[in-house]
Design a protein around this motif. Sequence first.
Motif, PDB file in Angstrom:
ATOM      1  N   PRO A 172       0.819  -1.214   0.000  1.00 15.11           N
ATOM      2  CA  PRO A 172       0.000   0.000   0.000  1.00 15.11           C
ATOM      3  C   PRO A 172       0.849   1.259   0.000  1.00 15.11           C
ATOM      4  CG  PRO A 172      -0.843  -1.594   1.579  1.00 15.11           C
ATOM      5  CD  PRO A 172       0.469  -2.141   1.081  1.00 15.11           C
ATOM      6  N   GLY A 173       0.448   2.231  -0.796  1.00 16.96           N
ATOM      7  CA  GLY A 173       1.173   3.495  -0.860  1.00 16.96           C
ATOM      8  C   GLY A 173       2.428   3.451  -1.699  1.00 16.96           C
ATOM      9  N   ASN A 174       2.637   2.373  -2.408  1.00 13.50           N
ATOM     10  CA  ASN A 174       3.871   2.238  -3.180  1.00 13.50           C
ATOM     11  C   ASN A 174       3.626   2.330  -4.681  1.00 13.50           C
ATOM     12  OD1 ASN A 174       6.670   1.831  -2.340  1.00 13.50           O
ATOM     13  ND2 ASN A 174       6.646   0.156  -3.804  1.00 13.50           N
ATOM     14  N   LYS A 175       2.540   2.944  -5.092  1.00  7.58           N
ATOM     15  CA  LYS A 175       2.167   3.019  -6.492  1.00  7.58           C
ATOM     16  C   LYS A 175       3.127   3.887  -7.293  1.00  7.58           C
ATOM     17  CE  LYS A 175      -1.768   4.189  -9.446  1.00  7.58           C
ATOM     18  NZ  LYS A 175      -3.155   4.717  -9.466  1.00  7.58           N
ATOM     19  N   VAL A 176       3.489   3.426  -8.485  1.00  6.80           N
ATOM     20  CA  VAL A 176       4.298   4.216  -9.417  1.00  6.80           C
ATOM     21  C   VAL A 176       3.411   5.308 -10.002  1.00  6.80           C
ATOM     22  CG1 VAL A 176       5.703   4.145 -11.502  1.00  6.80           C
ATOM     23  CG2 VAL A 176       5.662   2.178  -9.969  1.00  6.80           C
ATOM     24  N   GLU A 177       3.966   6.511 -10.154  1.00  8.19           N
ATOM     25  CA  GLU A 177       3.189   7.646 -10.628  1.00  8.19           C
ATOM     26  C   GLU A 177       3.881   8.353 -11.784  1.00  8.19           C
ATOM     27  OE1 GLU A 177       1.227   8.942  -6.339  1.00  8.19           O
ATOM     28  OE2 GLU A 177       2.898  10.088  -7.187  1.00  8.19           O
ATOM     29  N   ILE A 178       3.095   9.107 -12.528  1.00 11.30           N
ATOM     30  CA  ILE A 178       3.615   9.999 -13.551  1.00 11.30           C
ATOM     31  C   ILE A 178       3.499  11.422 -13.022  1.00 11.30           C
ATOM     32  CG2 ILE A 178       3.353  10.870 -15.903  1.00 11.30           C
ATOM     33  CD1 ILE A 178       4.331   8.000 -15.772  1.00 11.30           C
ATOM     34  N   HIS A 229       4.235   3.645 -22.637  1.00  9.37           N
ATOM     35  CA  HIS A 229       4.356   3.089 -21.298  1.00  9.37           C
ATOM     36  C   HIS A 229       3.800   4.051 -20.251  1.00  9.37           C
ATOM     37  CE1 HIS A 229       6.507  -0.079 -23.139  1.00  9.37           C
ATOM     38  NE2 HIS A 229       7.711   0.480 -23.149  1.00  9.37           N
ATOM     39  N   LEU A 230       3.984   5.345 -20.467  1.00  8.36           N
ATOM     40  CA  LEU A 230       3.489   6.336 -19.510  1.00  8.36           C
ATOM     41  C   LEU A 230       1.975   6.237 -19.376  1.00  8.36           C
ATOM     42  CD1 LEU A 230       5.608   9.507 -20.395  1.00  8.36           C
ATOM     43  CD2 LEU A 230       6.171   7.593 -18.901  1.00  8.36           C
ATOM     44  N   GLU A 231       1.299   5.976 -20.493  1.00 13.07           N
ATOM     45  CA  GLU A 231      -0.157   5.867 -20.461  1.00 13.07           C
ATOM     46  C   GLU A 231      -0.604   4.697 -19.589  1.00 13.07           C
ATOM     47  OE1 GLU A 231      -3.999   5.359 -23.472  1.00 13.07           O
ATOM     48  OE2 GLU A 231      -1.959   5.354 -24.278  1.00 13.07           O
ATOM     49  N   THR A 232       0.109   3.581 -19.661  1.00 17.04           N
ATOM     50  CA  THR A 232      -0.286   2.419 -18.861  1.00 17.04           C
ATOM     51  C   THR A 232      -0.082   2.673 -17.374  1.00 17.04           C
ATOM     52  OG1 THR A 232       1.906   1.375 -19.031  1.00 17.04           O
ATOM     53  CG2 THR A 232       0.304   0.841 -20.744  1.00 17.04           C
ATOM     54  N   ILE A 233       0.890   3.516 -17.034  1.00 13.66           N
ATOM     55  CA  ILE A 233       1.091   3.870 -15.623  1.00 13.66           C
ATOM     56  C   ILE A 233      -0.013   4.824 -15.169  1.00 13.66           C
ATOM     57  CG2 ILE A 233       2.610   5.033 -13.980  1.00 13.66           C
ATOM     58  CD1 ILE A 233       4.982   4.063 -15.642  1.00 13.66           C
ATOM     59  N   GLU A 234      -0.321   5.814 -16.000  1.00 16.86           N
ATOM     60  CA  GLU A 234      -1.366   6.779 -15.657  1.00 16.86           C
ATOM     61  C   GLU A 234      -2.713   6.092 -15.464  1.00 16.86           C
ATOM     62  OE1 GLU A 234      -0.336  11.068 -17.510  1.00 16.86           O
ATOM     63  OE2 GLU A 234      -0.640   9.500 -19.012  1.00 16.86           O
ATOM     64  N   ARG A 235      -2.980   5.073 -16.249  1.00 14.49           N
ATOM     65  CA  ARG A 235      -4.254   4.361 -16.149  1.00 14.49           C
ATOM     66  C   ARG A 235      -4.281   3.383 -14.979  1.00 14.49           C
ATOM     67  NH1 ARG A 235      -6.065   2.001 -21.852  1.00 14.49           N
ATOM     68  NH2 ARG A 235      -4.770   0.311 -21.035  1.00 14.49           N
ATOM     69  N   THR A 248       8.364  15.205 -18.288  1.00 16.46           N
ATOM     70  CA  THR A 248       7.548  14.204 -17.598  1.00 16.46           C
ATOM     71  C   THR A 248       8.451  13.190 -16.896  1.00 16.46           C
ATOM     72  OG1 THR A 248       5.766  14.452 -19.199  1.00 16.46           O
ATOM     73  CG2 THR A 248       5.804  12.416 -17.921  1.00 16.46           C
ATOM     74  N   LYS A 249       8.057  12.777 -15.698  1.00 13.91           N
ATOM     75  CA  LYS A 249       8.872  11.838 -14.933  1.00 13.91           C
ATOM     76  C   LYS A 249       8.028  10.675 -14.408  1.00 13.91           C
ATOM     77  CE  LYS A 249      12.448  15.063 -13.414  1.00 13.91           C
ATOM     78  NZ  LYS A 249      13.229  15.582 -12.255  1.00 13.91           N
ATOM     79  N   ILE A 250       8.676   9.521 -14.318  1.00 14.58           N
ATOM     80  CA  ILE A 250       8.105   8.360 -13.642  1.00 14.58           C
ATOM     81  C   ILE A 250       8.690   8.355 -12.234  1.00 14.58           C
ATOM     82  CG2 ILE A 250       7.884   5.852 -13.619  1.00 14.58           C
ATOM     83  CD1 ILE A 250       8.480   5.917 -16.644  1.00 14.58           C
ATOM     84  N   VAL A 251       7.814   8.357 -11.227  1.00 11.78           N
ATOM     85  CA  VAL A 251       8.262   8.493  -9.845  1.00 11.78           C
ATOM     86  C   VAL A 251       7.720   7.341  -9.009  1.00 11.78           C
ATOM     87  CG1 VAL A 251       8.224   9.964  -7.803  1.00 11.78           C
ATOM     88  CG2 VAL A 251       8.326  11.003 -10.073  1.00 11.78           C
ATOM     89  N   GLY A 252       8.557   6.807  -8.154  1.00 10.68           N
ATOM     90  CA  GLY A 252       8.112   5.736  -7.282  1.00 10.68           C
ATOM     91  C   GLY A 252       9.152   5.430  -6.221  1.00 10.68           C
ATOM     92  N   TYR A 253       8.829   4.475  -5.379  1.00 10.40           N
ATOM     93  CA  TYR A 253       9.761   4.008  -4.350  1.00 10.40           C
ATOM     94  C   TYR A 253      10.113   2.556  -4.639  1.00 10.40           C
ATOM     95  CZ  TYR A 253       9.246   8.121  -1.395  1.00 10.40           C
ATOM     96  OH  TYR A 253       9.279   9.405  -0.903  1.00 10.40           O
ATOM     97  N   ALA A 254      11.408   2.302  -4.745  1.00 10.71           N
ATOM     98  CA  ALA A 254      11.861   0.919  -4.892  1.00 10.71           C
ATOM     99  C   ALA A 254      11.777   0.202  -3.549  1.00 10.71           C
ATOM    100  CB  ALA A 254      13.293   0.880  -5.422  1.00 10.71           C
ATOM    101  N   VAL A 255      12.041   0.939  -2.459  1.00 11.55           N
ATOM    102  CA  VAL A 255      12.075   0.371  -1.111  1.00 11.55           C
ATOM    103  C   VAL A 255      11.430   1.357  -0.152  1.00 11.55           C
ATOM    104  CG1 VAL A 255      13.585  -0.320   0.795  1.00 11.55           C
ATOM    105  CG2 VAL A 255      14.196  -0.939  -1.537  1.00 11.55           C
ATOM    106  N   ARG A 256      10.691   0.836   0.823  1.00 12.21           N
ATOM    107  CA  ARG A 256      10.199   1.637   1.945  1.00 12.21           C
ATOM    108  C   ARG A 256      10.828   1.092   3.223  1.00 12.21           C
ATOM    109  NH1 ARG A 256       5.412   4.901   1.574  1.00 12.21           N
ATOM    110  NH2 ARG A 256       4.952   5.293  -0.623  1.00 12.21           N
ATOM    111  N   TRP A 257      11.421   1.981   3.989  1.00 18.28           N
ATOM    112  CA  TRP A 257      12.173   1.568   5.172  1.00 18.28           C
ATOM    113  C   TRP A 257      11.296   0.848   6.192  1.00 18.28           C
ATOM    114  CZ3 TRP A 257      16.210   2.165   2.682  1.00 18.28           C
ATOM    115  CH2 TRP A 257      16.686   3.369   2.173  1.00 18.28           C
ATOM    116  N   ASP A 258      11.865  -0.182   6.778  1.00 18.90           N
ATOM    117  CA  ASP A 258      11.265  -0.901   7.912  1.00 18.90           C
ATOM    118  C   ASP A 258       9.853  -1.396   7.633  1.00 18.90           C
ATOM    119  OD1 ASP A 258      13.535  -0.418   9.632  1.00 18.90           O
ATOM    120  OD2 ASP A 258      12.839   1.645   9.810  1.00 18.90           O
TER     121      ASP A 258
END
Length: 208
Positions: free
Chosen positions: A13-19, A106-112, A27-37
């Motif tokens: 939860p809360g780890n969704k990839v975003e545009i 690919h950006l469209e598939t992330i946005e959707r 335009t950037k693809i933004v996300g977290y590869a790792v969340r601490w603890d």
Amino acid sequence: MKETKEQREMMLPGNKVEIRKAEGEPTKIVGYAVRWDQLSHPIFGLFQEQFKRGAFAASLVNPDVYAAWQHDSREVLGRTPNTLQLFEDDIGLRYEITPPSWAEKHLETIERGDVRGSSFIFRAIKEEWDESNPDMAIRTVIEADIFEVSPVTTPAYPQSSVGIRSAQDVFNERRALPNMDNRGDSHAEERLDLIMIEHDMRLRKLSI
């Protein structure tokens, strides 16, 4: 064996990839590869895993990391330091990819929301294991190198890939260490065997 890389996926939860789109900015693809603890889901029923804050600090001093679409090296989305930035913040290891123009599809598939997971390839340098719960050990990665981050459609822990350790490899190495099962519990070995049987059954289901 420690020199071999590992691959993990994040669909927590809360780890969704975003545009991200900002006026005057690419335009950037933004996300977290790792969340601490944050404990992973059980990895094939063998163990759970978490990363301590700062685990990648040394690796980010002069990083050579790339981002690929679905881990496909033929579709590289970005590379440090120019088109891929990696940051450690209070939440985890954050990435920002400035993708090439051909990646618009690919950006469209992330946005959707069709693609919403992150996957990363790393090598653990320092780790700790908590086996106080005999049914589910917890692996804490304290220091690691990062090699690749990728937006992925359906994350799945790989069992075998060239140059990549499987979750079973990691567990078996830990199991082979002295005293792992010698905790005064006569049923520990039996439980470990049941875990491995369950693991094999899951692999067979995945291969169908």
